[in-house]
Scaffold this active site. Sequence first.
Site, short mmCIF file in Angstrom:
data_model
loop_
_atom_site.label_atom_id
_atom_site.label_comp_id
_atom_site.label_asym_id
_atom_site.label_seq_id
_atom_site.Cartn_x
_atom_site.Cartn_y
_atom_site.Cartn_z
N GLU A 161 29.01 42.63 34.58
CA GLU A 161 29.20 43.78 35.07
C GLU A 161 27.87 44.76 35.24
OE1 GLU A 161 32.28 45.91 35.78
OE2 GLU A 161 32.72 43.82 36.21
N ILE A 196 35.89 38.57 16.29
CA ILE A 196 36.62 37.26 16.32
C ILE A 196 38.08 37.16 16.45
CG2 ILE A 196 37.40 37.53 13.55
CD1 ILE A 196 36.13 34.40 13.52
N THR A 209 26.92 40.91 30.13
CA THR A 209 28.00 40.76 31.13
C THR A 209 27.45 40.89 32.38
OG1 THR A 209 29.97 41.84 32.08
CG2 THR A 209 28.50 43.28 30.87
N ARG A 229 44.10 35.54 26.94
CA ARG A 229 43.34 36.86 27.32
C ARG A 229 44.20 37.95 27.13
NH1 ARG A 229 38.63 39.49 28.91
NH2 ARG A 229 38.30 39.20 31.33
N TYR A 278 31.34 51.15 30.67
CA TYR A 278 31.32 50.13 29.92
C TYR A 278 29.96 49.25 30.39
CZ TYR A 278 31.90 45.05 29.12
OH TYR A 278 31.95 43.61 28.87
N LYS A 310 26.61 48.22 28.22
CA LYS A 310 26.00 46.70 28.08
C LYS A 310 24.37 46.85 28.60
CE LYS A 310 29.36 44.53 26.46
NZ LYS A 310 29.46 43.54 25.22
P1 NAP Z 1 38.24 41.05 23.74
O1 NAP Z 1 39.10 40.17 23.81
O2 NAP Z 1 38.25 42.47 24.24
O3 NAP Z 1 37.61 41.22 22.21
C1 NAP Z 1 36.83 42.41 21.80
C2 NAP Z 1 36.70 42.03 20.19
O4 NAP Z 1 35.95 42.85 19.64
C3 NAP Z 1 38.03 42.19 19.36
O5 NAP Z 1 38.22 41.24 18.46
C4 NAP Z 1 38.11 43.63 18.87
O6 NAP Z 1 38.62 43.87 17.73
C5 NAP Z 1 36.30 43.66 18.46
N1 NAP Z 1 36.03 44.94 18.23
C6 NAP Z 1 35.98 46.11 19.13
N2 NAP Z 1 35.20 47.17 18.62
C7 NAP Z 1 35.18 46.70 17.40
C8 NAP Z 1 34.46 47.52 16.40
N3 NAP Z 1 34.27 48.87 16.48
N4 NAP Z 1 34.35 46.82 15.06
C9 NAP Z 1 34.52 45.54 14.93
N5 NAP Z 1 35.27 44.92 16.04
C10 NAP Z 1 35.23 45.49 17.17
O7 NAP Z 1 36.94 40.62 24.54
P2 NAP Z 1 36.50 39.10 25.00
O8 NAP Z 1 37.01 38.80 26.13
O9 NAP Z 1 36.58 38.21 23.77
O10 NAP Z 1 34.78 39.39 25.13
C11 NAP Z 1 33.80 39.14 24.18
C12 NAP Z 1 32.69 39.81 24.29
O11 NAP Z 1 32.21 39.37 25.65
C13 NAP Z 1 32.74 41.42 24.77
O12 NAP Z 1 31.50 42.08 24.05
C14 NAP Z 1 32.94 41.62 26.10
O13 NAP Z 1 32.31 42.93 26.34
C15 NAP Z 1 31.74 40.60 26.57
N6 NAP Z 1 32.18 39.89 27.83
C16 NAP Z 1 33.32 39.54 28.08
C17 NAP Z 1 33.59 38.91 29.51
C18 NAP Z 1 35.01 38.46 29.65
O14 NAP Z 1 35.31 38.17 31.03
N7 NAP Z 1 36.08 38.09 28.72
C19 NAP Z 1 32.47 38.75 30.24
C20 NAP Z 1 31.53 39.19 30.05
C21 NAP Z 1 31.20 39.79 28.88
P3 NAP Z 1 40.20 44.44 17.74
O15 NAP Z 1 41.09 43.20 17.97
O16 NAP Z 1 40.39 44.96 16.44
O17 NAP Z 1 40.27 45.22 18.91
O1 F7E Z 2 39.43 43.44 36.31
C1 F7E Z 2 40.62 44.59 39.51
C2 F7E Z 2 39.89 45.50 38.95
O2 F7E Z 2 40.32 44.50 34.18
C3 F7E Z 2 39.14 42.48 37.17
C4 F7E Z 2 36.10 42.21 31.00
O3 F7E Z 2 36.36 41.22 30.24
O4 F7E Z 2 35.22 40.81 32.93
C5 F7E Z 2 36.11 42.10 32.58
O5 F7E Z 2 36.21 43.14 33.08
C6 F7E Z 2 39.27 43.10 38.54
C7 F7E Z 2 38.71 44.40 38.70
O6 F7E Z 2 38.20 42.87 34.18
C8 F7E Z 2 44.24 45.63 38.44
O7 F7E Z 2 39.75 46.77 39.60
C9 F7E Z 2 43.37 45.01 40.57
O8 F7E Z 2 37.87 44.68 40.06
O9 F7E Z 2 40.55 41.73 34.52
P1 F7E Z 2 39.86 43.09 34.78
P2 F7E Z 2 36.95 43.39 34.65
O10 F7E Z 2 37.04 44.80 34.82
O11 F7E Z 2 36.33 42.33 35.69
C10 F7E Z 2 33.86 41.51 32.77
C11 F7E Z 2 32.94 40.46 33.18
C12 F7E Z 2 33.44 42.08 31.40
O12 F7E Z 2 32.36 42.15 30.75
C13 F7E Z 2 34.81 42.94 30.66
O13 F7E Z 2 34.52 43.12 29.28
O14 F7E Z 2 40.76 43.17 38.97
N1 F7E Z 2 42.32 44.91 39.49
N2 F7E Z 2 44.48 45.45 39.83
C14 F7E Z 2 42.91 45.04 38.30
N3 F7E Z 2 42.46 45.09 36.83
C15 F7E Z 2 43.30 45.54 35.96
N4 F7E Z 2 43.03 45.33 34.69
N5 F7E Z 2 44.62 45.75 36.33
C16 F7E Z 2 44.98 45.83 37.35
O15 F7E Z 2 46.40 45.99 37.60
#
Ligand code: NAP
Ligand code: F7E
Length: 336
Positions: free
Chosen positions: A128, A8, A126, A185, A150, A154
């Site tokens: 990913e 949350i 995801t 974010r 990661y 998943k």
């Molecule tokens: P986020 O901002 O990184 O939030 C992750 C949450 O998980 C935080 O509340 C974190 O708590 C909690 N958490 C991590 N480890 C935990 C543990 N051991 N016990 C209890 N809570 C824990 O991620 P999000 O962007 O909201 O994404 C939500 C979910 O969707 C994740 O599973 C992510 O992998 C998946 N996802 C995200 C995206 C995206 O683009 N955002 C896309 C595809 C899938 P703390 O605050 O304590 O760290």
């Molecule tokens: O990277 C490139 C990097 O870290 C996006 C998570 O929510 O979405 C997220 O994962 C892209 C990558 O997100 C930097 O190499 C370049 O190609 O913002 P990101 P992510 O890795 O796509 C997926 C769907 C999830 O499921 C995950 O939980 O951007 N990149 N330069 C960079 N990335 C970061 N972080 N920082 C840089 O400076």
Amino acid sequence: MKAVITGISGQDGYFLSKFLLSKGYEVHGVLRRNSSMNQGTLGLLPNNIKKHIIIHYGDITDVNFLSNLLQKEKPEELYHLAAQSFVGYSFQNALSTYDANIGGTLNVCNAVKDSSPDTRMYFAATSELFGQPKETPQNEMTPFFPRSPYAVSKLASIWTVRTYREAYKLFMSNGILFNHESEVRGPEFVTRKISQSVARIYHGSKEPVVLGNLSAVKDWGYARDYVEGMWMMLQQDCPDDFVLGTGESHTVREFAQAAFKEIGMDLEWTGSGINEVGLSEGMTRVKVSREFYRPLESDNYRADYSKAKKTLRWEPKTSFRDLVKIMVKNDIEIMG
Ligand code: NAP
Ligand code: F7E
């Protein structure tokens, strides 16, 4: 209706809790204790909203905690969002990523099976999983080819959920969500890193934003639109898996270009690889460093969300341009 949300305090937890409260749900959230009592995005919710959320302190690696919680609350819905979600960190710390993501998901599945089998569960899978996609665009039938710890975590998790769904006849659905971003974010993710740097530059900073792979191609949407899709998945007659995305691809370079445009700066790109820079009126605004490259990249993403469109009647509502605008405007205001 009662819902439990793990994660949350993350980005999606923020939007989902607001969404469910607006629908009249009783919302319970799982929060990890930390020494500074920082509540993450929960701390960003206005008090008149936050006061309605019932917090349970605990960790998803603790199956007893989860079982007791579900035994006591017996929620109609459970959204399992908690995870170590940063791909870059997963290369450095694979084991803790596996513990939280695979172990945590297994614990949640067991807690549902043993303590509250009528609960409908959503699991946050995801894009990913597609890693180096075998086809473009990607849909529910596209083969998985994970390219990071990661993504591997998943993969184990989505198959755990599918196995429990089938073996124990549980209502468990997987959302295969493409990147979704927002004004809340986490600051390490590339979109927020860019929007915060652009806001600092707007307020007078001369520090360029230092990035990794500018050519990575992602499908970026707005998180608020996606949490509605999560909820829709749990309102179906049967559990299933759904892709949510926008169907549009952009590079990191294009995101940076669009973000700088919001403050009236047109970037010109010159050089290549780690020598590439983005210039505006002779000033370097974007630089590249090896530090932000990953050992393996996963990209070339574009979602085919036609199943969600047809079955859930879900569609993204926010354009790429508007997403960038929302993020940059918010960071300019926060830093103002
Ligand atoms: P986020 O901002 O990184 O939030 C992750 C949450 O998980 C935080 O509340 C974190 O708590 C909690 N958490 C991590 N480890 C935990 C543990 N051991 N016990 C209890 N809570 C824990 O991620 P999000 O962007 O909201 O994404 C939500 C979910 O969707 C994740 O599973 C992510 O992998 C998946 N996802 C995200 C995206 C995206 O683009 N955002 C896309 C595809 C899938 P703390 O605050 O304590 O760290
Ligand atoms: O990277 C490139 C990097 O870290 C996006 C998570 O929510 O979405 C997220 O994962 C892209 C990558 O997100 C930097 O190499 C370049 O190609 O913002 P990101 P992510 O890795 O796509 C997926 C769907 C999830 O499921 C995950 O939980 O951007 N990149 N330069 C960079 N990335 C970061 N972080 N920082 C840089 O400076």
